[in-house]
Enzyme design. Sequence first.
Site, PDB file in Angstrom:
ATOM      1  CG  ASP A 216      -9.212   5.341  -0.989  1.00  0.00           C
ATOM      2  OD1 ASP A 216      -9.883   4.327  -0.971  1.00  0.00           O
ATOM      3  OD2 ASP A 216      -8.466   5.804   0.052  1.00  0.00           O
ATOM      4  CD  GLU A 316     -13.324   2.431  -1.934  1.00  0.00           C
ATOM      5  OE1 GLU A 316     -13.174   1.351  -1.502  1.00  0.00           O
ATOM      6  OE2 GLU A 316     -12.987   3.485  -1.202  1.00  0.00           O
ATOM      7  CG  ASP A 398      -5.725   6.151   1.847  1.00  0.00           C
ATOM      8  OD1 ASP A 398      -6.183   5.071   2.141  1.00  0.00           O
ATOM      9  OD2 ASP A 398      -5.208   6.566   2.903  1.00  0.00           O
TER      10      ASP A 398
END
Length: 469
Positions: A216, A316, A398
């Site tokens: 992340d 992501e 996170d």
Amino acid sequence: MIVHQAYRFALDPTPAQARALSTHCGAARFAFNWGLALVKAVMDQREAEKSYGIAPADLTPPLRWSLPALRKVWNQVKDDVAPWWAECSKESYSSGLDSLARALNNWTTSRDGKRKGRAVRFPRFRSKRRARRSCRFTTGGVRVEADRRHINLPKLGRIRTHESTRKLARRLEAGTARVLSATVRLEGGRWHCSFTCEVQRADPPPAQPDVVIGVDLGITHLAVLSRPLSGVTNAVGAVPNPKHFARASAALRRKSRAVSRKHGPDSRTGARPSKRWERADQRRNRIHHRVANLRRDGLHKLTTALAAGFGTIVIENLNVAGMLSNRRLARSIADAGFAEIRRQLAYKTRWRGSRLVVADRWFPSSRTCSDCGAAKAKLPLHIRVFRCDSCGLEIDRDLNAARNLAALAVSSTTGTGGTGDLEPPCSNGRGADRKTRALCGQAAVKRPDRSADLPVGCPAGASRIRSCR
Ligand SMILES: [Zn+2]
């Protein structure tokens, strides 16, 4: 695996060699501008003739824009337009004409809708003072010398390197690399030479081929991994954000003030900068280059550690360009270099035969509980700790997102995309064809019960229903 890879070395040319390097880059620029003027002249001539009603067959013949075609015309006229051409290697003129051919090709394909990305404009003339000094050599005596401290370029001869060339020299000696071209460039007040090579790579497979890691990316921490990695992260799996630009900003402000106090260039009056302004500007730019070097070094170490350690890496699909339009966050995001992390991971995982999974942009990694899978409707950015309403899990926001990303690749063996296989094409260039989903999973099932408790017309209930559309 055969890949194209660049090896870049800083150079230490003698003053005469530095002048010669500059001259070669100037020659490339001259050829570019000459070719552009010719292309424009022919285009304008044809436009004018069409406006007089001349038949299409009788128009001035169009000019072909390919590199060989441009080079042919150049060789016919170079004695007239550049009687000094023999001072520089023919490669420098070729280099300028090559970049012109590419620029014109980019413009036409972009105009015809065959090129991705933002619209490319018609090429512009390169300014003597502002254009980047760069020149590419593709043939002739392009060599890395056996002493590992010199390179050889056509017409320029042996140039000492600032650093050892052993990384490339070893490969050349072993026959696992072949030099395709060499590009010299002035950057940060120093000459560099970048060798584009065809390299036979044999990287070892990742240390833990069966382990999935979720990454992340963020600003508080540069990255949070779903499990700690010694030497890279702290005990909970966070990689600190070095914030190189922010740390250099005080020095940068000081140097910028020094620049402002000197007599700079003025585009309105055409005034040239003073020597002192140029020196002060160089001192300022040195800081910018140092920041860029520090950032590049840190990102390479992080992505190499990830690609060398794990069989599957999940990240992501961030809309970096969109995030940069947030003026409060843009500087921090640009300083972190998210897009570069993804770019490096993409090719480093390919080299090692591992897998990079890019989660869908709308995957609710932050809002979903990594333990029970319940999703929240909203989780504002300032809330740094995720508290699950269903199972009571309390976890760093996170870290929760990183674990969700890792679970994504575990749950579906194909993932949302294999190596290099990204999101499906959509109408909008940046993939922004959807709104953020408000509710999903268990929370969506619970909603009717909760709103039943609320009086009719309750604003809280109303807003909750609206948010799930
Ligand atoms: Zn939960």
